[in-house]
Design a protein around this motif. Structure first.
Motif, PDB file in Angstrom:
ATOM      1  N   MET A   1      49.270  33.557  52.908  1.00  7.08           N
ATOM      2  CA  MET A   1      48.271  34.586  52.998  1.00  7.08           C
ATOM      3  C   MET A   1      47.828  34.952  51.580  1.00  7.08           C
ATOM      4  N   ASN A   2      46.537  34.934  51.328  1.00  8.18           N
ATOM      5  CA  ASN A   2      45.989  35.348  50.042  1.00  8.18           C
ATOM      6  C   ASN A   2      45.752  36.845  50.045  1.00  8.18           C
ATOM      7  N   ARG A   3      46.081  37.479  48.935  1.00  3.17           N
ATOM      8  CA  ARG A   3      45.894  38.920  48.801  1.00  3.17           C
ATOM      9  C   ARG A   3      45.122  39.190  47.527  1.00  3.17           C
ATOM     10  N   GLU A   4      44.285  40.193  47.559  1.00  2.00           N
ATOM     11  CA  GLU A   4      43.578  40.618  46.351  1.00  2.00           C
ATOM     12  C   GLU A   4      44.384  41.747  45.724  1.00  2.00           C
ATOM     13  N   ILE A   5      44.936  41.477  44.560  1.00  2.00           N
ATOM     14  CA  ILE A   5      45.758  42.450  43.848  1.00  2.00           C
ATOM     15  C   ILE A   5      44.877  43.087  42.778  1.00  2.00           C
ATOM     16  N   THR A   6      44.672  44.398  42.872  1.00  2.00           N
ATOM     17  CA  THR A   6      43.752  45.074  41.954  1.00  2.00           C
ATOM     18  C   THR A   6      44.434  46.072  41.026  1.00  2.00           C
ATOM     19  N   THR A   7      45.726  46.354  41.252  1.00  2.00           N
ATOM     20  CA  THR A   7      46.443  47.291  40.391  1.00  2.00           C
ATOM     21  C   THR A   7      47.860  46.804  40.135  1.00  2.00           C
ATOM     22  N   SER A   8      48.394  47.296  39.051  1.00  2.00           N
ATOM     23  CA  SER A   8      49.767  46.975  38.695  1.00  2.00           C
ATOM     24  C   SER A   8      50.724  47.598  39.716  1.00  2.00           C
ATOM     25  N   ASN A   9      51.861  46.952  39.920  1.00  2.00           N
ATOM     26  CA  ASN A   9      52.931  47.420  40.816  1.00  2.00           C
ATOM     27  C   ASN A   9      52.533  47.490  42.285  1.00  2.00           C
ATOM     28  N   SER A  10      51.535  46.724  42.686  1.00  2.00           N
ATOM     29  CA  SER A  10      51.199  46.692  44.111  1.00  2.00           C
ATOM     30  C   SER A  10      51.865  45.513  44.822  1.00  2.00           C
ATOM     31  N   LEU A  11      52.321  44.514  44.043  1.00  2.00           N
ATOM     32  CA  LEU A  11      53.047  43.378  44.625  1.00  2.00           C
ATOM     33  C   LEU A  11      53.952  42.784  43.556  1.00  2.00           C
ATOM     34  N   TRP A  12      55.212  42.605  43.902  1.00  2.00           N
ATOM     35  CA  TRP A  12      56.176  41.970  43.005  1.00  2.00           C
ATOM     36  C   TRP A  12      56.647  40.662  43.616  1.00  2.00           C
ATOM     37  N   GLU A  13      57.053  39.757  42.740  1.00  2.00           N
ATOM     38  CA  GLU A  13      57.711  38.511  43.143  1.00  2.00           C
ATOM     39  C   GLU A  13      59.051  38.446  42.433  1.00  2.00           C
ATOM     40  N   VAL A  14      59.987  37.714  43.014  1.00  2.00           N
ATOM     41  CA  VAL A  14      61.267  37.470  42.359  1.00  2.00           C
ATOM     42  C   VAL A  14      61.341  35.984  42.046  1.00  2.00           C
ATOM     43  N   ASP A  15      61.656  35.682  40.799  1.00  2.00           N
ATOM     44  CA  ASP A  15      61.767  34.303  40.341  1.00  2.00           C
ATOM     45  C   ASP A  15      63.192  34.101  39.838  1.00  2.00           C
ATOM     46  N   VAL A  16      63.890  33.109  40.394  1.00  3.69           N
ATOM     47  CA  VAL A  16      65.268  32.830  39.985  1.00  3.69           C
ATOM     48  C   VAL A  16      65.297  31.471  39.291  1.00  3.69           C
TER      49      VAL A  16
END
Length: 65
Positions: free
Chosen positions: A1-16
């Motif tokens: 699903m594509n999301r339009e992210i327009t502000t900081s802290n609205s979506l996080w990812e975890v990378d290991v």
């Protein structure tokens, strides 16, 4: 699903990521919480293990900020 992210802290990812320590014959781990908006690292865990408890503690640190 594509999301339009327009502000900081609205979506996080975890990378290991992990690497090998040759002289000690063991691995190390880095788990980074990334802000998708600007790709900054919000918080991270670095250690010789990366268990569920480590991620939970790191998430709690992120939320306290």
């Amino acid at each position: 699903m594509n999301r339009e992210i327009t502000t900081s802290n609205s979506l996080w990812e975890v990378d290991v990521k992990y690497g090998y320590i040759h002289g000690e014959d063991r691995f190390f781990y880095i788990a980074s919480f990334l802000d998708v908006y600007d790709r900054n690292i919000v918080e991270y865990h670095m250690g010789l293990s990366c268990k569920t408890e480590d991620i939970i503690v790191t998430l709690k640190r992120v939320l306290m900020k």
